[in-house]
Design an enzyme around this catalytic site. Structure first.
Site, short mmCIF file in Angstrom:
data_model
loop_
_atom_site.label_atom_id
_atom_site.label_comp_id
_atom_site.label_asym_id
_atom_site.label_seq_id
_atom_site.Cartn_x
_atom_site.Cartn_y
_atom_site.Cartn_z
N GLU A 83 0.87 -1.18 0.00
CA GLU A 83 0.00 0.00 0.00
C GLU A 83 0.90 1.22 0.00
O GLU A 83 1.69 1.43 0.92
CB GLU A 83 -0.91 0.00 1.24
N ASP B 225 -5.31 9.93 9.81
CA ASP B 225 -4.02 9.37 10.20
C ASP B 225 -3.51 9.93 11.51
O ASP B 225 -3.73 11.10 11.83
CB ASP B 225 -2.99 9.64 9.09
#
Ligand code: PLP
Lengths: 406, 271
Positions: free
Chosen positions: B49, B60
């Site tokens: 990824e 995040d």
């Protein structure tokens, strides 16, 4: 009750997925979907519940001090030399700005949902103060996220929040301003979703926030409408409001959208001038994109990174804008214009010296444009400025710009 | 069959768990990322990824935020990430690459341009964190037309009816988020993860991989036992943070970074 009148005419929105035409929507990570869906469900119920609105109206009257006056600014009118200028005095609300109309409403929602902890993002600190205020009143824990840069330039509001018992969390990521505070608040919400209610301070964010915040701010336009009919004997010819995320502007505009005789002007922060690139005017100079849960006009570079904004007023320093404004721009119902830092500063002093009203620097942008506009209009016409807040929080910034330290 | 489906099918046949590292493209710089990609494959990654840096990574945690800030400071953007994938493909034609990021860069490039450029570069899957299935009805078919999988997340808070909608839109693999919160946070509760995965199994034949919070051999093994594989992100990015920039990292320094993947591989292979 929220304003439903335009459903038949074409400014209805959002749809059930939160879209205003191509804008709005629910662009958040899966970890937040359950939370926004729960909020949508509760709000849909509540918005039909007369008891909820009775409680909201009661709080606005006895705690906030509404209705706020519609005031004819005679000396400002004379100075501009044209249409009569009226001020909708949101600066007189408890806590000093329109922000509290929204936090009162959302705090009632939080209470209904049984949440014990409130979080908020803030730029100028007005929304942070308004959130800390309602949290204190309801005995809820409160965390306010604020960019490190804004903490510097809005020190008095930081202290007010602390006095009210809130924890102010400094955000050091990205550009260290409002957009980064919002990122951090979204992260907190995703982590503490069970206990926490996130009070977004403007008509941005994922659905249903743009709708909820608008509905709570529409009290401004509804009162203005009634007061205009009572005091002017007719509707005003033009409405002017500053646009950061766009909550005070949509609150003023929305109840008038179907009155085609009423022109509307949303004033963005022109910063150093839109042509310099140093500004915070996504509707004037941005393109559609996706940020903070919705599709709207944004200041973004060709690679899709959100650009840093510039404005003398922390509350307008945001690279996006509420999705309903994006739609109203495309529909050409509202004119989106801008005022530079210099123009806003000039208007700040003019209003202060001519009327004895110190405006928030955000609101000074609306004053600046309204004076320009009024000058092009006839004396029998009228302009209403949404004076969204008072300027006590800004006196340090203004002093600094003039080379003084307090 | 897409490269992702092929690799998962072979792994399933061999009883091998999928190991999927996440790193931010351009962190600390693009040439170093290219070297890391090859090194990760050599150390046991089945797919990768590749994070596309975005200025406002609101899903995040701090570790990946800092990685993203480093990449942006070096001027990495979506177009450059696609170039990087094309360069990787010159030497590796078998390891699937999934772009993971936020929607705005794709909106600004334009959906059609993105789909065809991603396909030309050799991208196999796309995971856009802030694009739920309900907002994906335009992009997903465009990607599908280019044989690119659209991958979605399922969270512990996802309702059962929503799971059905997600699996109906998802291809490649299903990404199960093992905790509430942002990337890099907190501890895993194995029992609740197991129950959720069991429920998902009744809804889909897609491989289910687990991510968010897996940081070492032990957690990889624990989560690998419940699923088809694991994703390791923050633990890798944390190590990348120690690398020098300007393409000056030594082979030994790179090996220290990918050590976490190597030991996770060994742990998964004992299952
Ligand atoms: C007094 C005042 N006016 C306007 C704004 C801008 O917000 P909005 O555009 O949502 O009204 C702020 C934001 O902090 C504010 O404090």
């Amino acid at each position: 009750m929220p304003d439903m009148q335009q459903d038949s005419i074409g400014f209805a929105g959002p749809d059930s997925l939160g879209h205003f035409g191509p804008y709005g929507g629910t662009f958040v990570g899966e970890t937040l979907i359950a939370a926004v869906e729960e909020l949508s469900r509760v709000y849909e119920e509540v918005s039909k519940d007369p008891e909820f609105w009775a409680e909201y109206d009661h709080d606005l009257k006895y705690y906030v001090g509404r209705p706020s006056p519609l005031y004819l600014a005679e000396r400002l009118t004379a100075e501009a030399g044209g249409a009569k200028i009226y001020l909708k005095r949101e600066d007189l609300n408890h806590t000093g700005a329109h922000k509290v109309n929204n936090t009162i409403g959302q705090a009632l929602l939080a209470k209904r949902m049984g949440k014990t902890r409130i979080i908020a993002e803030t730029g100028a600190g007005q929304h942070g103060v308004a959130s800390a205020t309602v949290a204190a009143r309801l005995g809820l824990e409160c965390f306010v996220y604020m960019g490190a840069e804004d903490i510097q330039r809005q020190a008095p509001n930081v202290y007010r929040m602390k006095l009210l018992g809130a924890t102010v969390v400094s955000v050091d990521s990205g550009s260290r301003t409002l957009k980064d505070a919002m990122n951090e608040a979204l992260r907190d919400w995703a982590t503490n979703v069970d206990s926490t209610y996130y009070i977004i301070g403007t008509v941005a964010g994922p659905h249903p926030y743009p709708q909820i915040v608008r509905d709570f701010q529409c009290i401004i336009g509804r009162e203005t409408r009634e007061q205009s009919l009572a005091q002017l004997g007719q509707l005003p010819d033009a409405l002017v409001a500053c646009v950061g995320g766009g909550s005070n502007a949509i609150g003023m505009f929305h109840p008038f959208l179907n009155d085609s005789s009423v022109a509307m002007y949303g004033v963005e922060a022109g910063g150093d001038g839109v042509e310099t690139g140093r500004h915070a005017a996504p509707l004037s100079a941005g393109v559609p994109g996706v940020l903070h849960g919705n599709r709207t006009y944004l200041m973004t570079d060709s690679g899709g990174q959100i650009m840093e904004t510039h404005s003398v007023s922390a509350g307008l320093d945001y690279p996006g804008v509420g999705p309903e404004h994006a739609w109203l721009k495309d529909l050409k119902r509202v004119n989106y214009v801008n005022a530079t830092d210099t123009e806003a500063m000039k208007a700040f002093h003019q209003l202060t010296r001519l009327e004895g009203i110190i405006p928030a620097l955000e609101s000074a942008h609306a004053v600046a444009y309204a004076m320009r506009l009024a000058a092009t209009m006839a004396p029998e016409q009228s302009v209403v400025i949404n004076l969204s807040g008072r300027g006590d929080k800004d006196i340090q910034t203004v002093a600094k710009l003039e080379g003084l330290t307090l | 069959m897409s490269r992702i489906s092929e690799v998962s099918a072979v792994a399933a046949q061999q009883g091998r768990k999928l190991l999927i590292p996440y790193l931010v493209a351009g962190d600390p710089d693009l040439p170093t990322t290219l070297k890391l990609l090859h090194k990760l494959v050599a150390d046991g990654a089945d797919m990768i990824e590749l994070g596309v840096p975005f200025s406002d990574p609101s899903s995040d945690g701090p570790v990946i935020q800092r990685g993203v800030e480093r990449a942006i400071a070096g001027g990495t953007n979506l177009a450059k990430v696609l170039d990087l994938v094309a360069e990787f493909r010159l030497q590796n034609d078998s390891t699937p690459i999934v772009l993971m990021g936020y929607l705005n860069p794709v909106e600004i490039m334009g959906y059609e341009a993105f789909a065809s450029r991603a396909s030309d570069a050799g991208v196999d899957g796309v995971l856009i964190v802030d694009m739920p299935p309900s907002e994906s009805s335009v992009l997903t078919p465009l990607l599908k037309g280019k044989h690119i999988d659209t991958i979605f997340l399922v969270a512990p808070t996802t309702t059962e009816s929503r799971c059905a909608q997600i699996v109906a839109n998802c291809s490649g693999y299903l990404y199960y988020v093992s905790l509430k919160g942002v990337t890099g946070a907190a501890l895993l509760d194995t029992e609740s993860v197991r129950l959720s995965i069991e429920k998902l199994r009744t809804m889909t034949d897609l491989p289910i991989v687990i991510g968010f919070g897996i940081k070492d051999a032990a957690s990889a093994r624990a989560m690998g036992a419940l699923s088809e594989g694991v994703i390791i992100g923050s633990a890798l990015v944390e190590r990348i943070e120690k690398l020098p920039s300007d393409d000056t990292a030594s082979a030994q320094q790179l090996a220290q970074v990918t050590e976490v993947i190597k030991t996770a591989r060994e742990a998964l292979d004992t299952l």
